[in-house]
Write a protein that holds these residues in place. Structure first.
Motif, short mmCIF file in Angstrom:
data_model
loop_
_atom_site.label_atom_id
_atom_site.label_comp_id
_atom_site.label_asym_id
_atom_site.label_seq_id
_atom_site.Cartn_x
_atom_site.Cartn_y
_atom_site.Cartn_z
N ALA A 136 0.84 -1.20 0.00
CA ALA A 136 0.00 0.00 0.00
C ALA A 136 0.88 1.25 0.00
O ALA A 136 1.95 1.26 0.61
CB ALA A 136 -0.90 -0.01 1.23
N PRO A 137 0.43 2.32 -0.68
CA PRO A 137 1.24 3.54 -0.75
C PRO A 137 1.63 4.11 0.62
O PRO A 137 2.75 4.59 0.79
CB PRO A 137 0.35 4.52 -1.52
N ASP A 138 0.74 4.05 1.59
CA ASP A 138 1.08 4.58 2.91
C ASP A 138 2.16 3.73 3.59
O ASP A 138 3.01 4.25 4.30
CB ASP A 138 -0.16 4.72 3.80
N VAL A 139 2.15 2.43 3.34
CA VAL A 139 3.19 1.56 3.89
C VAL A 139 4.52 1.85 3.22
O VAL A 139 5.55 1.96 3.88
CB VAL A 139 2.80 0.07 3.74
N ALA A 140 4.50 2.01 1.89
CA ALA A 140 5.72 2.33 1.16
C ALA A 140 6.31 3.65 1.66
O ALA A 140 7.52 3.78 1.84
CB ALA A 140 5.44 2.41 -0.34
N SER A 141 5.45 4.62 1.93
CA SER A 141 5.91 5.90 2.45
C SER A 141 6.53 5.74 3.84
O SER A 141 7.57 6.34 4.14
CB SER A 141 4.73 6.88 2.51
N SER A 142 5.93 4.90 4.67
CA SER A 142 6.48 4.64 6.00
C SER A 142 7.84 3.94 5.92
O SER A 142 8.77 4.28 6.64
CB SER A 142 5.52 3.78 6.83
N VAL A 143 7.94 2.96 5.02
CA VAL A 143 9.22 2.26 4.84
C VAL A 143 10.30 3.26 4.44
O VAL A 143 11.40 3.26 5.00
CB VAL A 143 9.10 1.12 3.80
N GLN A 144 9.99 4.13 3.49
CA GLN A 144 10.97 5.13 3.05
C GLN A 144 11.36 6.04 4.22
O GLN A 144 12.54 6.34 4.41
CB GLN A 144 10.45 5.96 1.89
N SER A 145 10.38 6.46 5.00
CA SER A 145 10.68 7.33 6.15
C SER A 145 11.61 6.64 7.14
O SER A 145 12.56 7.24 7.65
CB SER A 145 9.38 7.73 6.86
N TYR A 146 11.36 5.37 7.40
CA TYR A 146 12.23 4.62 8.32
C TYR A 146 13.64 4.46 7.75
O TYR A 146 14.63 4.61 8.46
CB TYR A 146 11.63 3.26 8.68
N LEU A 147 13.73 4.15 6.46
CA LEU A 147 15.06 4.00 5.86
C LEU A 147 15.83 5.33 5.91
O LEU A 147 17.03 5.34 6.19
CB LEU A 147 14.93 3.50 4.42
N GLU A 148 15.14 6.43 5.67
CA GLU A 148 15.79 7.75 5.78
C GLU A 148 16.24 8.01 7.22
O GLU A 148 17.31 8.58 7.45
CB GLU A 148 14.85 8.85 5.29
N LEU A 149 15.44 7.58 8.19
CA LEU A 149 15.82 7.71 9.59
C LEU A 149 17.08 6.88 9.89
O LEU A 149 18.00 7.34 10.56
CB LEU A 149 14.67 7.27 10.50
N PHE A 150 17.13 5.67 9.35
CA PHE A 150 18.32 4.82 9.55
C PHE A 150 19.56 5.54 9.03
O PHE A 150 20.62 5.53 9.67
CB PHE A 150 18.16 3.48 8.83
N VAL A 151 19.44 6.13 7.85
CA VAL A 151 20.58 6.84 7.24
C VAL A 151 21.00 8.00 8.15
O VAL A 151 22.19 8.17 8.45
CB VAL A 151 20.23 7.34 5.83
N ARG A 152 20.04 8.80 8.60
CA ARG A 152 20.37 9.94 9.50
C ARG A 152 21.02 9.45 10.78
O ARG A 152 22.01 10.01 11.25
CB ARG A 152 19.12 10.74 9.81
N ASN A 153 20.49 8.38 11.37
CA ASN A 153 21.03 7.87 12.62
C ASN A 153 22.48 7.41 12.46
O ASN A 153 23.31 7.64 13.34
CB ASN A 153 20.20 6.68 13.13
N LEU A 154 22.76 6.74 11.35
CA LEU A 154 24.11 6.21 11.17
C LEU A 154 25.10 7.27 10.67
O LEU A 154 26.30 7.09 10.84
CB LEU A 154 24.08 5.01 10.22
N ARG A 155 24.61 8.34 10.09
CA ARG A 155 25.50 9.43 9.70
C ARG A 155 25.89 10.29 10.89
O ARG A 155 26.91 10.94 10.85
CB ARG A 155 24.83 10.32 8.64
N ALA A 156 25.07 10.29 11.91
CA ALA A 156 25.31 11.15 13.08
C ALA A 156 26.57 10.75 13.83
O ALA A 156 27.03 9.66 13.81
CB ALA A 156 24.11 11.09 14.02
#
Length: 156
Positions: A136-156
């Protein structure tokens, strides 16, 4: 007493994560599959993933120096220089001196470069569509948001 096997899930959303696979492993596997599929899709257009990434960064941000592109495209400055030279030879980017700094060269997409980039984006969209099939589009959007969070967390 014989136990009946559990029926297999009917769709991907019903599956539970494999208990022995680490999330980092699954993400790494996905990265390798995506890179291979994108490389295969870009090859007929005469591009590498590095060139596609650099062109995408230039398209989003306008002009940039070689060093800025290397950082934003996740490649070394040496690799960025090779990518830039190959793309300039093909007429996909222009190089002009930075008016404020004599040693910096600013790079920019040409109209031909943008046209090639649009073809690449269409090819990549097909791959993303296959990857997201059944989601579902809302799930895909959530997955992308989480992946972006992972990237931010590991870049910090």
């Amino acid at each position: 007493m014989t136990r009946k096997p559990k029926p297999a899930p009917k769709d991907a959303t019903a599956r539970k994560p494999h208990p022995k696979l680490r999330l980092a492993y699954v993400i790494g596997s996905l990265d390798r599959i995506i890179r291979r599929r994108i490389s295969e899709a870009l090859a007929p257009l005469g591009l590498t993933i590095g060139q596609f990434t650099v062109m995408s960064v230039l398209d989003a941000g306008g002009q940039a120096s070689n060093a800025q592109l290397a950082e934003r495209s996740l490649i070394t400055p040496q690799s960025a220089n090779e990518v830039m030279n190959a793309m300039a030879t093909r007429g996909w980017i222009t190089k002009e001196p930075d008016p404020t700094h004599g040693r910096i060269v600013l790079l920019q997409l040409t109209d031909e470069g943008r046209a090639i980039l649009r073809q690449c984006e269409q090819a990549v969209s097909v791959i993303e569509g296959q990857m997201l099939a059944g989601m579902a589009p809302d799930v895909a959007s959530s997955v992308q948001s989480y992946l972006e969070l992972f990237v931010r967390n590991l870049r910090a």
